[in-house]
Write an enzyme that holds these catalytic residues in place. Structure first.
Site, PDB file in Angstrom:
ATOM      1  N   MET A  30      33.361  38.923  52.068  1.00 55.68           N
ATOM      2  CA  MET A  30      32.738  38.435  50.833  1.00 55.68           C
ATOM      3  C   MET A  30      32.168  37.030  51.058  1.00 55.68           C
ATOM      4  SD  MET A  30      34.869  40.039  47.725  1.00 55.68           S
ATOM      5  CE  MET A  30      36.203  38.874  47.707  1.00 55.68           C
ATOM      6  N   GLY A  31      32.025  36.653  52.319  1.00 57.90           N
ATOM      7  CA  GLY A  31      31.399  35.363  52.619  1.00 57.90           C
ATOM      8  C   GLY A  31      32.343  34.189  52.511  1.00 57.90           C
ATOM      9  N   ASN A  32      31.778  32.980  52.463  1.00 56.30           N
ATOM     10  CA  ASN A  32      32.516  31.724  52.631  1.00 56.30           C
ATOM     11  C   ASN A  32      33.392  31.853  53.882  1.00 56.30           C
ATOM     12  OD1 ASN A  32      33.249  29.098  52.171  1.00 56.30           O
ATOM     13  ND2 ASN A  32      34.910  29.620  50.788  1.00 56.30           N
ATOM     14  N   HIS A  37      37.604  34.943  59.774  1.00 57.65           N
ATOM     15  CA  HIS A  37      36.524  35.939  59.763  1.00 57.65           C
ATOM     16  C   HIS A  37      35.850  36.017  61.140  1.00 57.65           C
ATOM     17  CE1 HIS A  37      36.268  34.930  55.261  1.00 57.65           C
ATOM     18  NE2 HIS A  37      36.494  36.228  55.264  1.00 57.65           N
ATOM     19  N   GLY A 149      41.433  42.536  58.276  1.00 56.56           N
ATOM     20  CA  GLY A 149      42.507  41.589  58.562  1.00 56.56           C
ATOM     21  C   GLY A 149      43.831  42.019  57.948  1.00 56.56           C
ATOM     22  N   LYS A 151      45.856  40.035  56.911  1.00 56.33           N
ATOM     23  CA  LYS A 151      46.126  39.100  55.813  1.00 56.33           C
ATOM     24  C   LYS A 151      46.161  39.862  54.499  1.00 56.33           C
ATOM     25  CE  LYS A 151      43.745  36.240  53.451  1.00 56.33           C
ATOM     26  NZ  LYS A 151      43.465  36.176  52.023  1.00 56.33           N
ATOM     27  N   ASP A 152      45.221  40.805  54.364  1.00 54.82           N
ATOM     28  CA  ASP A 152      45.171  41.655  53.170  1.00 54.82           C
ATOM     29  C   ASP A 152      45.860  42.974  53.521  1.00 54.82           C
ATOM     30  OD1 ASP A 152      43.185  40.095  51.258  1.00 54.82           O
ATOM     31  OD2 ASP A 152      42.442  39.918  53.295  1.00 54.82           O
ATOM     32  N   GLN A 155      45.459  45.995  51.274  1.00 56.19           N
ATOM     33  CA  GLN A 155      44.073  46.482  51.333  1.00 56.19           C
ATOM     34  C   GLN A 155      43.867  47.366  52.557  1.00 56.19           C
ATOM     35  OE1 GLN A 155      40.399  44.036  50.519  1.00 56.19           O
ATOM     36  NE2 GLN A 155      40.409  43.819  52.728  1.00 56.19           N
ATOM     37  N   SER A 188      39.109  32.395  52.038  1.00 56.12           N
ATOM     38  CA  SER A 188      37.937  31.804  51.381  1.00 56.12           C
ATOM     39  C   SER A 188      38.344  31.082  50.113  1.00 56.12           C
ATOM     40  CB  SER A 188      36.938  32.902  51.009  1.00 56.12           C
ATOM     41  OG  SER A 188      36.580  33.621  52.152  1.00 56.12           O
TER      42      SER A 188
END
Ligand code: AMP
Length: 284
Positions: A30-32, A37, A149, A151-152, A155, A188
Site C-alpha cells: 500500500m506504499g509508503n 518492503h 510479510g 509481520k501480517d 493476513q 508504514s
C-alpha cells in the site's frame, strides 16, 4: 523501472515477458515503502526473473472509521526506493481502475475461517477486502510467486487458505519480519507514532518475546500469560486490542499440546494501531 497505472497496459507488458518464459514475482503493497518492503522485493528477485511491485491503498480493506484517507501516500519517494532496489515494474492503479463499479457492489472473495478473530474481530470486513484485492492483483499480474510479510501473520494465513481453496496458480513466499534496531516491526503506519510514544511501543515486542520465553520454559497457562502482558502494556498507557497465543496454522487459541505456536498482539497508540507477532516451535 516502468510504471503502469492501467490494468490493460500492465497486462500487455507482462504478456511479453511471459511469452519469453520469464518468471514473474509480485510484491503487493500500500506504499509508503520502508526497508521491510524492499527486503520483500529482494526476496522476490532471488527466485524470479521479473519483479512487479504494486502500490494501491485499498479502501475495501479499511473500516469506516479507519485511516484510509490519512494513510501516508508518498509516491515519488516510493518510486525512488523501488528504482534503487532494481524492481522492474510498478503497478499503481487508481481507485476507479481497481473498482470501476464502486465498492458497494464489488464481487468479493471471502475466506470463512481465520477472518473474524484477532485483527478481524476489531476490523470487521478487513480480510475480505484483503482477499478481494489480492485475488484481483493475482488475476491482473498472474505472478508465478508472490511475497508476503510475516509481520501480517494473519493476513498471510488467510491468503494461503484462499490460494489453496481457489487453486490459484501462485506460489506464496513468506518474508521474515524486518525490524528497527530496537525491535519495533517496520510499518508504514509507524509515522503516526508520536515522539513520546516511540520509546514505549517496543513494549509490544518485549511482551511477545517474554511470553515466548515462558512457553519455551514449559509454561502452559496461556490465558494467564496473555493477561499479564496486557496489564504490563496498559501500564504504559496503551490500549490493547489483543494478545493471543495461537496455534500457528489454525490461529485458534493454542492447546496445551500444540507444538507450533504464534504469539500475536495488537495495541493502539494515540494515532495508530501496531501489530506484531513471534512464532514458537515447542518440543512436546
Ligand atoms: P503493506 O504495504 O503494509 O500492505 O505491506 C505490504 C507487504 O509488506 C505485506 O506483505 C506486509 O506483510 C509486508 N510488510 C510490511 N512491513 C513488513 C515488515 N516490517 N517486515 C516484513 N514484511 C513487512
Amino acid at each position: 523501472m516502468q510504471t503502469y497505472h492501467t490494468i490493460q497496459g500492465m497486462r500487455r507488458e507482462l504478456l511479453l515477458n511471459r511469452r519469453e518464459g520469464l518468471k514473474i514475482g509480485l510484491v503487493a503493497t500500500m506504499g509508503n515503502l520502508h526497508a521491510g518492503h524492499i527486503e520483500l522485493i529482494n526476496l522476490a528477485k532471488q527466485t524470479n526473473d521479473i519483479v512487479v511491485c504494486s502500490i494501491f491503498v485499498n479502501e475495501l480493506q479499511f473500516g469506516l472509521n479507519e485511516d484510509w484517507d490519512r494513510y501516508p501516500r508518498t509516491f515519488s519517494a516510493d518510486c525512488e526506493k523501488l528504482l534503487a532496489s532494481g524492481c522492474d515494474y510498478l503497478f499503481c492503479p487508481d481507485d476507479l481502475e481497481m473498482y470501476p463499479n464502486g465498492l458497494a457492489t464489488q464481487s468479493k472473495v471471502i475466506c470463512p475461517v481465520m477472518t473474524n478473530t484477532l485483527c478481524g474481530a476489531s476490523r470487521p470486513g478487513h480480510f475480505e477486502g484483503v482477499t478481494t484485492v489480492v485475488s484481483k492483483l493475482f488475476n491482473i499480474i498472474q505472478p508465478d510467486e508472490s511475497v508476503f510479510g510475516l509481520k501480517d501473520y494473519q493476513q498471510l494465513a488467510v491468503i494461503r487458505r484462499m490460494v489453496e481453496d481457489l487453486c490459484l496458480p501462485v506460489k506464496l513466499i513468506a518474508a521474515p519480519i524486518y525490524r528497527e534496531p530496537d525491535g519495533l516491526a517496520m510499518s508504514s503506519r509507524n509515522v503516526f507514532i508520536t515522539e513520546q510514544e516511540r520509546s514505549k511501543v517496543t513494549i509490544l515486542k518485549s511482551c511477545l518475546d517474554a511470553i515466548a520465553a515462558e512457553i519455551l520454559s514449559g509454561k502452559t497457562q496461556y490465558p494467564k500469560l496473555e493477561q499479564e502482558a496486557i496489564k504490563k502494556i496498559e501500564t504504559l498507557g496503551f490500549r490493547v486490542d489483543y494478545i493471543a497465543i495461537c496455534n500457528s496454522r489454525s490461529l485458534e487459541p493454542a492447546a496445551e499440546d500444540d507444538s507450533e505456536l504464534v504469539v500475536l498482539g495488537a495495541i493502539f497508540t494515540e494515532a495508530a494501531r501496531i501489530i506484531d507477532n513471534v512464532a514458537i516451535m515447542r518440543e512436546n
